[in-house]
Design a protein around this motif. Structure first.
Motif, short mmCIF file in Angstrom:
data_model
loop_
_atom_site.label_atom_id
_atom_site.label_comp_id
_atom_site.label_asym_id
_atom_site.label_seq_id
_atom_site.Cartn_x
_atom_site.Cartn_y
_atom_site.Cartn_z
N ASP A 173 0.85 -1.20 0.00
CA ASP A 173 0.00 0.00 0.00
C ASP A 173 0.89 1.25 0.00
OD1 ASP A 173 -1.88 2.02 0.50
OD2 ASP A 173 -3.08 0.74 1.82
N SER A 174 0.73 2.10 -1.03
CA SER A 174 1.51 3.33 -1.11
C SER A 174 0.73 4.54 -0.62
CB SER A 174 1.98 3.56 -2.55
OG SER A 174 0.88 3.64 -3.44
N MET A 175 -0.59 4.46 -0.54
CA MET A 175 -1.40 5.57 -0.06
C MET A 175 -1.45 5.60 1.47
SD MET A 175 -5.30 6.69 -1.06
CE MET A 175 -4.76 7.15 -2.71
N VAL A 176 -1.74 4.45 2.06
CA VAL A 176 -1.69 4.29 3.52
C VAL A 176 -0.70 3.17 3.78
CG1 VAL A 176 -2.99 3.84 5.63
CG2 VAL A 176 -4.09 5.04 3.74
N PRO A 177 0.59 3.47 3.90
CA PRO A 177 1.60 2.42 4.04
C PRO A 177 1.30 1.49 5.20
CG PRO A 177 2.64 4.56 3.66
CD PRO A 177 1.18 4.82 3.88
N ILE A 178 1.70 0.23 5.04
CA ILE A 178 1.41 -0.76 6.07
C ILE A 178 2.05 -0.37 7.40
CG2 ILE A 178 3.37 -2.24 5.48
CD1 ILE A 178 1.50 -4.65 6.14
N SER A 179 3.15 0.37 7.37
CA SER A 179 3.76 0.83 8.61
C SER A 179 2.82 1.73 9.40
CB SER A 179 5.07 1.58 8.32
OG SER A 179 4.84 2.69 7.46
N TRP A 180 2.01 2.50 8.71
CA TRP A 180 1.00 3.35 9.35
C TRP A 180 -0.07 2.49 10.00
CZ3 TRP A 180 -1.70 7.92 6.30
CH2 TRP A 180 -2.42 8.71 7.22
N LYS A 183 1.39 0.79 13.09
CA LYS A 183 1.48 1.71 14.24
C LYS A 183 0.11 1.91 14.87
CE LYS A 183 3.17 6.17 15.89
NZ LYS A 183 2.01 6.36 16.77
N THR A 184 -0.92 2.03 14.04
CA THR A 184 -2.29 2.14 14.56
C THR A 184 -2.63 0.92 15.40
OG1 THR A 184 -3.01 3.52 12.70
CG2 THR A 184 -4.72 2.32 13.91
N TYR A 185 -2.27 -0.26 14.90
CA TYR A 185 -2.50 -1.51 15.63
C TYR A 185 -1.79 -1.48 16.99
CZ TYR A 185 -1.63 -6.41 16.86
OH TYR A 185 -1.50 -7.60 17.53
N ARG A 186 -0.52 -1.09 16.99
CA ARG A 186 0.24 -1.05 18.25
C ARG A 186 -0.36 -0.05 19.23
NH1 ARG A 186 4.62 -1.08 14.60
NH2 ARG A 186 4.99 1.15 14.98
N ASP A 187 -0.74 1.12 18.73
CA ASP A 187 -1.33 2.13 19.60
C ASP A 187 -2.63 1.63 20.24
OD1 ASP A 187 0.71 3.89 19.03
OD2 ASP A 187 -0.42 5.03 17.54
#
Length: 228
Positions: A173-180, A183-187
């Motif tokens: 995913d280039s629009m909402v990168p998986i790293s984003w 991080k949402t999951y971790r938060d």
């Protein structure tokens, strides 16, 4: 805030005993998302006891496209996790979905603990706010290729942490990168929310057949068919 057209996939049984509200991403419509799901999984889109609702976001000025009108649930200052949320439009959208959930609960005679809310991209972000801030007692929430901003109001005001969460995200995913998304999951899990995070291989900012089928399997566990 007034919602646009509402589209439905009815259950195949006579009685609806659970409901799912599926929120589209920015620039799409309820009809567009419904068509996408049907294209991917065909007849499997119809479930025996679950009715699926696909609401449409209102047309509103959207800052990332220079203020042009678009079907979006809320405005955003930029497509990045580092900016503040647009609180006014986000709160308005949350109130509209809360009212929709209450209407569906009454019309279908389905309690809140048999209703799931989720969405793709921006729709998933709104689903998170809905489940963990605006509507207590839902059965579950799901996000597909979704996000929260770094200083999201949800992270500071989450109230209903016992609602299970199912998250999927494409690894390309280039629009909402998986790293984003990660991080949402971790938060969220650091708040105490129980969540599953599924990586969808070789997938961009899109939905895939096996992703939707996996979601349907999860839904059957969250709101299983009830004995009559």
């Amino acid at each position: 805030m007034s919602l646009g057209n509402l589209h439905v996939i009815k259950q195949s049984n006579k009685v609806c005993s659970a409901s799912v509200i599926f929120l589209h991403g920015s620039g799409d419509t309820g009809q567009g998302l419904l068509n996408w799901v049907k294209f991917l999984i065909g007849d499997a889109a119809t479930h025996p006891h679950i009715k699926f609702y696909f609401p449409t976001a209102p047309l509103r000025p959207y800052t990332p496209i220079q203020g042009e009108l678009s079907n979006v649930w809320f405005d955003r200052y930029s497509i990045t996790p580092d900016v503040p949320e647009h609180q006014e439009t986000l709160e308005s959208a949350g109130e509209a979905i809360k009212n929709l959930i209450e209407d569906i609960s009454k019309k279908d005679n389905v309690p809140l603990n048999r209703i799931v809310v989720g969405g793709f991209s921006m729709g998933g972000a709104l689903a998170l706010h809905t489940a963990y801030r605006f509507v207590p007692g839902l059965a579950g929430v799901f996000t597909l290729s979704s996000f929260l901003n770094n200083n999201s109001a949800l992270l500071n005001n989450a109230k209903h942490l016992d609602i299970p969460l199912y998250m999927c995200h494409g690894d390309r995913d280039s629009m909402v990168p998986i790293s984003w998304g990660q991080k949402t999951y971790r938060d969220l899990t650091q708040l105490g929310i129980k969540a599953d995070f599924i990586t969808i291989k070789n997938t961009m900012h899109e939905l895939k057949k096996h992703e939707i089928l996996g979601l349907y399997e999860w839904l059957q566990k969250i709101v299983p068919l009830q004995e009559t």
